[in-house]
Every structure is written in C-alpha cells, then in structure tokens.
Write a protein that holds these residues in place. Structure first.
Motif, PDB file in Angstrom:
ATOM      1  N   GLY A 280       0.775  -1.224   0.000  1.00 26.95           N
ATOM      2  CA  GLY A 280       0.000   0.000   0.000  1.00 26.95           C
ATOM      3  C   GLY A 280       0.811   1.281   0.000  1.00 26.95           C
ATOM      4  N   THR A 281       2.130   1.164   0.100  1.00 25.00           N
ATOM      5  CA  THR A 281       2.982   2.350   0.084  1.00 25.00           C
ATOM      6  C   THR A 281       3.660   2.473  -1.278  1.00 25.00           C
ATOM      7  N   GLN A 282       3.495   3.614  -1.921  1.00 25.05           N
ATOM      8  CA  GLN A 282       4.094   3.857  -3.237  1.00 25.05           C
ATOM      9  C   GLN A 282       5.508   4.388  -3.029  1.00 25.05           C
ATOM     10  N   LEU A 283       6.519   3.530  -3.207  1.00 25.86           N
ATOM     11  CA  LEU A 283       7.905   3.916  -2.951  1.00 25.86           C
ATOM     12  C   LEU A 283       8.502   4.738  -4.076  1.00 25.86           C
ATOM     13  N   VAL A 284       8.028   4.512  -5.287  1.00 26.96           N
ATOM     14  CA  VAL A 284       8.417   5.308  -6.444  1.00 26.96           C
ATOM     15  C   VAL A 284       7.145   5.496  -7.264  1.00 26.96           C
ATOM     16  N   PRO A 285       6.938   6.641  -7.897  1.00 27.88           N
ATOM     17  CA  PRO A 285       5.669   6.862  -8.615  1.00 27.88           C
ATOM     18  C   PRO A 285       5.397   5.801  -9.676  1.00 27.88           C
ATOM     19  N   ARG A 286       4.122   5.429  -9.794  1.00 24.73           N
ATOM     20  CA  ARG A 286       3.730   4.473 -10.829  1.00 24.73           C
ATOM     21  C   ARG A 286       4.166   4.951 -12.205  1.00 24.73           C
ATOM     22  N   GLN A 287       4.133   6.265 -12.422  1.00 29.25           N
ATOM     23  CA  GLN A 287       4.526   6.802 -13.715  1.00 29.25           C
ATOM     24  C   GLN A 287       5.989   6.504 -14.034  1.00 29.25           C
ATOM     25  N   TRP A 288       6.802   6.391 -12.979  1.00 29.26           N
ATOM     26  CA  TRP A 288       8.209   6.082 -13.230  1.00 29.26           C
ATOM     27  C   TRP A 288       8.364   4.653 -13.723  1.00 29.26           C
ATOM     28  N   ILE A 289       7.646   3.730 -13.131  1.00 29.16           N
ATOM     29  CA  ILE A 289       7.697   2.351 -13.611  1.00 29.16           C
ATOM     30  C   ILE A 289       7.147   2.281 -15.025  1.00 29.16           C
ATOM     31  N   ASP A 290       6.108   3.042 -15.313  1.00 29.94           N
ATOM     32  CA  ASP A 290       5.585   3.107 -16.683  1.00 29.94           C
ATOM     33  C   ASP A 290       6.688   3.549 -17.646  1.00 29.94           C
ATOM     34  N   PHE A 291       7.443   4.558 -17.235  1.00 26.64           N
ATOM     35  CA  PHE A 291       8.548   5.012 -18.080  1.00 26.64           C
ATOM     36  C   PHE A 291       9.584   3.911 -18.267  1.00 26.64           C
ATOM     37  N   MET A 292       9.956   3.230 -17.199  1.00 32.31           N
ATOM     38  CA  MET A 292      10.950   2.167 -17.304  1.00 32.31           C
ATOM     39  C   MET A 292      10.510   1.079 -18.275  1.00 32.31           C
ATOM     40  N   LEU A 293       9.204   0.875 -18.388  1.00 34.63           N
ATOM     41  CA  LEU A 293       8.669  -0.170 -19.265  1.00 34.63           C
ATOM     42  C   LEU A 293       8.299   0.363 -20.650  1.00 34.63           C
ATOM     43  N   GLU A 294       8.645   1.601 -20.907  1.00 31.46           N
ATOM     44  CA  GLU A 294       8.404   2.207 -22.214  1.00 31.46           C
ATOM     45  C   GLU A 294       9.578   1.882 -23.136  1.00 31.46           C
ATOM     46  N   PRO A 295       9.346   1.310 -24.317  1.00 32.99           N
ATOM     47  CA  PRO A 295      10.461   0.913 -25.185  1.00 32.99           C
ATOM     48  C   PRO A 295      11.346   2.096 -25.580  1.00 32.99           C
ATOM     49  N   SER A 296      12.640   1.856 -25.555  1.00 30.31           N
ATOM     50  CA  SER A 296      13.598   2.827 -26.062  1.00 30.31           C
ATOM     51  C   SER A 296      13.377   2.968 -27.569  1.00 30.31           C
ATOM     52  N   PRO A 297      13.207   4.180 -28.098  1.00 30.22           N
ATOM     53  CA  PRO A 297      12.875   4.328 -29.525  1.00 30.22           C
ATOM     54  C   PRO A 297      13.781   3.566 -30.489  1.00 30.22           C
ATOM     55  N   PRO A 298      15.098   3.528 -30.268  1.00 28.25           N
ATOM     56  CA  PRO A 298      15.913   2.758 -31.212  1.00 28.25           C
ATOM     57  C   PRO A 298      15.907   1.247 -30.949  1.00 28.25           C
ATOM     58  N   ALA A 299      15.325   0.821 -29.808  1.00 29.76           N
ATOM     59  CA  ALA A 299      15.415  -0.589 -29.424  1.00 29.76           C
ATOM     60  C   ALA A 299      14.158  -0.996 -28.668  1.00 29.76           C
ATOM     61  N   PRO A 300      13.127  -1.484 -29.363  1.00 27.08           N
ATOM     62  CA  PRO A 300      11.851  -1.788 -28.708  1.00 27.08           C
ATOM     63  C   PRO A 300      11.905  -2.912 -27.686  1.00 27.08           C
ATOM     64  N   PHE A 301      13.021  -3.633 -27.634  1.00 24.42           N
ATOM     65  CA  PHE A 301      13.176  -4.721 -26.663  1.00 24.42           C
ATOM     66  C   PHE A 301      13.769  -4.232 -25.343  1.00 24.42           C
ATOM     67  N   ASP A 317      16.692 -11.118 -29.458  1.00 31.87           N
ATOM     68  CA  ASP A 317      16.184 -10.425 -28.293  1.00 31.87           C
ATOM     69  C   ASP A 317      16.588 -11.165 -27.027  1.00 31.87           C
ATOM     70  N   SER A 318      16.906 -10.426 -25.977  1.00 36.90           N
ATOM     71  CA  SER A 318      17.419 -11.050 -24.758  1.00 36.90           C
ATOM     72  C   SER A 318      16.374 -11.816 -23.971  1.00 36.90           C
ATOM     73  N   LEU A 319      15.081 -11.667 -24.293  1.00 39.81           N
ATOM     74  CA  LEU A 319      14.055 -12.458 -23.628  1.00 39.81           C
ATOM     75  C   LEU A 319      13.486 -13.562 -24.514  1.00 39.81           C
ATOM     76  N   TYR A 320      13.974 -13.696 -25.719  1.00 43.27           N
ATOM     77  CA  TYR A 320      13.520 -14.769 -26.598  1.00 43.27           C
ATOM     78  C   TYR A 320      13.775 -16.114 -25.930  1.00 43.27           C
ATOM     79  N   PRO A 321      12.818 -17.056 -25.904  1.00 44.85           N
ATOM     80  CA  PRO A 321      11.530 -17.060 -26.613  1.00 44.85           C
ATOM     81  C   PRO A 321      10.344 -16.657 -25.743  1.00 44.85           C
TER      82      PRO A 321
END
Length: 377
Positions: A280-301, A317-321
């Motif tokens: 129940g405690t937000q240690l870092v804003p949800r928006q920051w995690i959203d940013f971390m999970l946003e693909p880097s424009p030159p590298a969608p992985f 890709d490093s998570l394949y398969p």
C-alpha cells in the motif's frame, strides 16, 4: 521436447505412444520425485506435479542450461517454488551483475520524484557543460534508455580493450564514472541504442553528486548513496541482505555489483510487478515504472534499464523465446541472472547461477515452460 514423465501427465494416449516408440525399454519416470515436489507449495496456482517437473528442469544441467544455484517462483505475491543447489541456501548473497542496472534506475526515479533531477533536462555532468561540448545535449532519458551516443563498448575483441572491462577490472576501475564520462560521442544523443554498463555508472555518479552536493570525498559519496538506497528502497521492501559495491571514488558500481539473497531479488521483482508499490505504500511513482517499461525508440526490446518482451519473437532479443503474454519484462545479469516478471500472470521468476551465452538460450526456454503454465488474468 517433453520427457516421458511430462507426457505421463499429459494423457494416457501420449504415454502409450511414447512407450511404444521406446520399444518397451526401461520403466519410465512417471512424475516428479518426492524431493522435487517438496520445494513446491501445496497450492501453487497450477498443477503441482507439472510445476515441480518444469521447475526441476531449471536445475538439470543435462538440459544444457548451465548451473542453476538458486531459483524461485512467486505467484500472486506468494512463494510457490524455492530451491537451492548444494552449497547455497537462503542466506547466500548472489551478485547481481547487470540486474543492478534496474536498481539504479529505480534510485534515479526516486530522485526525479524528489525534484532533484529532471528526466528530459540535460544530464548534470559538469564536464559536459563546457561551451561547444555536444555531450551537453544528452538527457537523463537518453542515459536510462541506453541511447546517449557515447563511445562505449560493452564487449570487444579482445575483451580487455572493451570499455566495460577496462572500467570494471583494469586501468579505470578506481574512478569508473570519470572514465565513462570522458568518452566522446559516436552518434547523436538519442539516435543509437548501445547497451553499456559505463552508462549506468554515469547515472550512479549523478545520483551521488545530487545526494552530496557534488562532494568529491569518496566516503561521503558512498555513505550518502548507501543510506538513500537502504532507507528509501531496501529497508521498506525488507531487502535486508543487500550489499552494494562502490569504487575507490565512492561511486556505486550501479551497472554490475549489488549482492543479495534469492528472496530479496524476488522481493525486488514483486515491487516492480506492483508498479513501485509495497503493502500500500508507493515507494516510487507508478509513472516512473511506466517510463521504465516504455520501449527505447531505437530498441523496442529495451526500456529504462530493463529488458522487455515486446520483440521477443526475434532470436536476437534477450528475452527470446518468452514472447507471451505481452508485458513481460526482466532484469538480466551476466552469466544468467534473471528476474522475469509477468504482470498479467501475477508471476515473478528468479534464476541465479552460471550459464554461458549458448546455455542462456536453453535456460530461457526452460523458464518459458514455467511461464506457460500460468494463465493470464
């Protein structure tokens, strides 16, 4: 390929056909052993015997996956599988290698939330602010998404000439950030993706500068970052085993060297799965995690110091398969350290050990077997 014991759980017809193919040889193994079942929770959210077998395969070196030293599966916030190889236990601290990059990104996010840093402003590196220095255009976002344009080489031939090896182990190890920040541009900031441990050390240096008002005293820098990580992240999450490493200049080796036990690495994965929230405690804003999970424009992985499965149908890709369900992400470290998180399945899988590059492909196929057991919400 499924083993006979996997087929035995699939259907009687499969078992009969498999026995016929074997020509009536030795009696098949029809399921998990007692020891394999013993490390599985009574109600793991899927078939207990099937999970026991797939989880056991993570420790089977005959699968060509290298050496697994510790592994855990969490589902819905509960531990449903936990096992250690001989010589390791719940108190063993395992080195993160590049999983540390994701920890560093969370620390940067906390400083952004504190108002101490700006994501899209020029990165506050003093040596880049001189008149005419094109590196002044590098933003914090560029660094986090591995697109700074700096001339960093993560793996070279010969290896000892790479930026990473020189920084971590050879002539530049005493002041890693100075070396990383001195490198010239090889591309326009923001345009080219290049995975780089040196880049994450720059982020760690920025954090130390902010927390110490640009102190150059190594002990002051080390203590400030250590205290910040402990009080803002590790202690609130109960990650009491964590031991970060610092270079001689007092800079966190933020791309490579944080030590922690299996359960604490799993806690970190769960914290990310819950979008930066814990009980129940937000240690870092949800928006920051959203940013971390946003693909880097030159590298969608790749996101913000974290790997994504947005392009995991590509063998490079490093998570394949691990391509389904979408939204899976991972902190990945050298020699096969993995925190794999699937929010849609309420699933966190941690594997710690020692595997070379070829073995890691086989290892991820085994991890994917566990992922595929669980339904999506």
């Amino acid at each position: 390929m499924l083993s006979l014991r996997h087929l035995a759980l699939a259907s009687p017809v499969c078992l009969v056909l498999s026995l016929a193919a074997c020509g009536g040889g030795a009696e098949p193994d029809l399921g998990p052993s007692e020891s394999e079942l013993a490390v599985i929770a009574k109600s793991p959210g899927v078939g207990r015997e099937r999970l026991a077998m797939d989880f056991a395969d993570l420790f089977d070196e005959n699968q060509g996956i290298g050496e697994t030293r510790a592994a855990m599966v969490m589902h819905g916030g509960e531990i449903v599988a936990e096992r250690y190889a001989d010589g390791y236990d719940a108190d063993t601290r395992f080195i993160s290698w590049s999983m540390a990059k994701t920890v560093t990104a969370v620390m940067i996010g906390m400083l952004v939330a504190d108002g101490a840093l700006e994501l899209d402003e020029p990165a506050p590196v003093p040596n880049w602010q001189r008149p005419g220095d094109a590196r002044a255009e590098i933003t914090l976002r560029d660094l986090l998404q591995m697109r700074s344009g700096l001339d960093h080489t993560e793996a070279g031939d010969p290896p000892y000439e790479s930026s990473e090896v020189r920084m971590l182990f050879l002539d530049q190890r005493d002041d890693m950030a100075k070396f990383a920040e001195e490198q010239p541009l090889e591309a326009e900031p923001g345009e080219k993706f290049e995975y780089s441990s040196n880049t994450t050390v720059i982020l760690a240096d920025i954090a130390a500068d902010v927390l110490t008002d640009n102190s150059t005293d190594p002990e002051t820098r080390r203590k400030a970052v250590d205290t910040y990580l402990r009080t803002r992240l590790f202690e609130p999450l109960g990650m009491t085993s964590m031991v970060p490493e610092y270079d001689a200049a007092g800079t966190l080796i933020g791309g490579s060297a944080i030590h922690g036990n299996l359960r604490d690495w799993a806690r970190f994965g769960e914290f990310l799965r819950n979008h930066g929230s814990y009980r129940g405690t937000q240690l870092v804003p949800r928006q920051w995690i959203d940013f971390m999970l946003e693909p880097s424009p030159p590298a969608p992985f790749y996101g913000g110091q974290i790997w994504l499965n947005t392009q995991a149908s590509d063998p490079q890709d490093s998570l394949y398969p691990i391509d389904k369900p979408k939204g899976i992400f991972a902190a990945i470290g050298h020699m096969g350290q993995y925190i794999v998180v699937s929010p849609k399945q309420k699933l966190t899988i941690v594997r710690l050990g020692h595997s070379d590059s070829e073995q890691r492909r086989a290892l991820l196929r085994q991890v994917n077997d566990v992922v595929e057991l669980y339904p999506t919400d």
